[in-house]
Write an enzyme that holds these catalytic residues in place. Sequence first.
Site, PDB file in Angstrom:
ATOM      1  N   LYS A  45     102.074  47.140  21.201  1.00  0.00           N
ATOM      2  CA  LYS A  45     100.881  47.619  20.911  1.00  0.00           C
ATOM      3  C   LYS A  45     100.819  48.866  21.678  1.00  0.00           C
ATOM      4  CE  LYS A  45      97.120  46.088  18.752  1.00  0.00           C
ATOM      5  NZ  LYS A  45      96.129  44.637  18.413  1.00  0.00           N
TER       6      LYS A  45
ATOM      7  N   ARG B 132      83.834  34.026   6.300  1.00  0.00           N
ATOM      8  CA  ARG B 132      85.159  33.001   5.964  1.00  0.00           C
ATOM      9  C   ARG B 132      84.765  31.440   6.126  1.00  0.00           C
ATOM     10  NH1 ARG B 132      90.444  35.556   7.069  1.00  0.00           N
ATOM     11  NH2 ARG B 132      90.460  37.092   5.580  1.00  0.00           N
TER      12      ARG B 132
ATOM     13  N   GLU C 285      88.068  31.592  12.119  1.00  0.00           N
ATOM     14  CA  GLU C 285      86.761  31.207  11.824  1.00  0.00           C
ATOM     15  C   GLU C 285      86.146  30.082  11.388  1.00  0.00           C
ATOM     16  OE1 GLU C 285      88.313  34.092  10.780  1.00  0.00           O
ATOM     17  OE2 GLU C 285      87.647  35.825  12.296  1.00  0.00           O
TER      18      GLU C 285
END
Length: 655
Positions: free
Chosen positions: A295, A410, A382
């Site tokens: 990243k 969600r 979630e």
Amino acid sequence: MRHLSLRKGPFCCMRFLSEINSPADLRQLRVEDLQEVADEVRQFIIDTCSRVGGHTGASLGAVELAVAMHYVFDTPSDKLVWDVGHQAYAHKILTGRRDELHTIKTYGGLSGFLKRDESPYDAFGAGHASTSISAALGMAVARDTKKEDFHVCALIGDSSLAGGMAMEGINQAGHLKSRLIVILNDNGMSIAPAVGSLSGYLNRIKEAQSYQHWKEEIGDALESVPGIGGKLRAAAKSVKDAIAAAVLPGALVNELGFKYIGYVDGHNVANLVKALEAAKKIDDGPVIVHALTTKGNGFPNPEKNYYAYHATGPFDPKTGLPYKSSKVAAPSYTAVFGQTMCELMERDSTIVALTAAMPDGTGVDKVLEKFPERSFDVGIAEQHAITFCAGMACEGLKPVAAIYSTFLQRAFDQVLHDVCLQDLNVTIAMDRAGIVGADGPTHHGLLDISYLRGYPNIVLMAPKDEAELRDMMLTAIEHPGAAAIRYPRGNGFGVDISEFPKQLEIGKAEVVTEGDEVAIIAYGSMVYPAIEAGKELAKSGIKPTVINARFVKPLDEQLFTEIARTHRLIVTVEDAYLAGGFGSAILEMLEEKGLADTIRVVRMGVSDEIVTHGDPKILLAHYGLDAEGITARVIESLDILDEKHVNKTRIKAVK
Ligand SMILES: Cc1ncc(C[n+]2csc(CCOP(=O)(O)OP(=O)(O)O)c2C)c(N)n1
């Protein structure tokens, strides 16, 4: 294959990029040139993001992947489905949006994510995580049903892969044996470091690679994959047996019906091209290509602050350091939430904190530092987060789940089925409620009022400022049932937060200014603009009653009934969709009390349309959700009432 010619212009120092206006241009190049293309794309992202900010680190990690994918696949006929879409800046650059990249996330500019109506190369829109495999599988099945022939490729990050929906997609893909390519962009990171056992498994694959005996097994595995010969063995290093030591690949390869190619250096374009070419040849089922990436690869002078990489504001392209604003800003709601959690958890050892992959975004990072044994990052999960909280609440803990309003969607069913129906003490802190701005339609938190309001056994509230947020947190935690607090993205008002929070009376609104004729009833972050509007209206001789509603469930029925009896206009204000929202709750209440016909109610909020991305100030003003807009609406509504009154009189006179 040909070399593209040099051209003078804004990218004259870039040998290739100035000439690449679509993937077709890219495909004219030699494989040997692609690494340089990637370098140019990377530099372009750094230059642009240093000026305008964006998902810099996430996109820098996927540059070579984007180059290789567009080189190998015949896009847009072949479909590339990007999970979340935050890491796709290189994809945007290569697909004709290079010159607009500097407009990203601004009003009228490019979206920060992928959108089907932005480009034919955006095969599927996203913003929420873990959807790519399901969508790609759907496309693959449609292709097969229609007897067409193209490739479908889903690119997904290691943390999004751990999301439940991705796992459900994998489960069905292996079962259907559809021709589908899944590229795993494995950087070991979510926004924070990746969490969970899947992340551990992926690490074990990497470790396993370093052992000689695995290398031998790799060869066998490669041979067993149809269409992949010995050449690829050296380049792509399939690790069927190595990963068989870990549950994920074992399940994927042997039981879930996936072939596996990997791992591949995700920053080596030539190797990626070979791996993808190999994946293309697999026509008897799904295949996963495991690419290892870093990243923020190439981010200038990387510091050890991983949050800075994922997404950045503008920064100095030489040092990588953010430009500091000279303004002293009030603390953000998120920071106040984190600080308050620490204070409350200090006093009450039964409180636990939870985030779903957003530790810094929710302020739970501070809690994780201070109370590591009582706080959890569950990853992009979630649904699990809410039910996990419900379980803890069953055993007497007081869980506080900090989840962005948009991502809580969600867990729609879990909040009802696992929390409300069992009347459990779970607090949901909905950060980023309302119009969030730059992240746009997938991230606005406009629905939480309407989707939670119909649930039994839940208290819903919204603070007018950061001090009230603190009070509401204590109120919610001490309430024996479920409670949810919505608060906006951004800074508070700089009000005093030095006192320990106090409990509020549930269902009690606050009358901010007493007036007559018109009442402005505002919810949450709309209270201060309503107060401002009240001051403006006073200049025109209108003295409104301004109310901070605090609760949408339960409503302060006594006060609002009184207001309806003593005023002739109620204006409700909320930064949420009007359908089923706060204003609707007021209307329903008045109707139940038989007062609906006695008073005119005007509801201000967001109308039934997709709200674009851009500066929240512009977007709020568009919907009249600022002091100016509220003032204008009150005056206009009073005028209409006056007009109607005149008309009624006239009709009477004619009769
Ligand atoms: C349902 C959902 N929850 C949370 C997020 C916020 N979010 C955006 S990107 C991201 C990290 C994704 O990590 P990974 O899939 O590994 O991709 P990477 O950013 O590392 O490339 C998170 C948590 C989201 N977009 N959707």
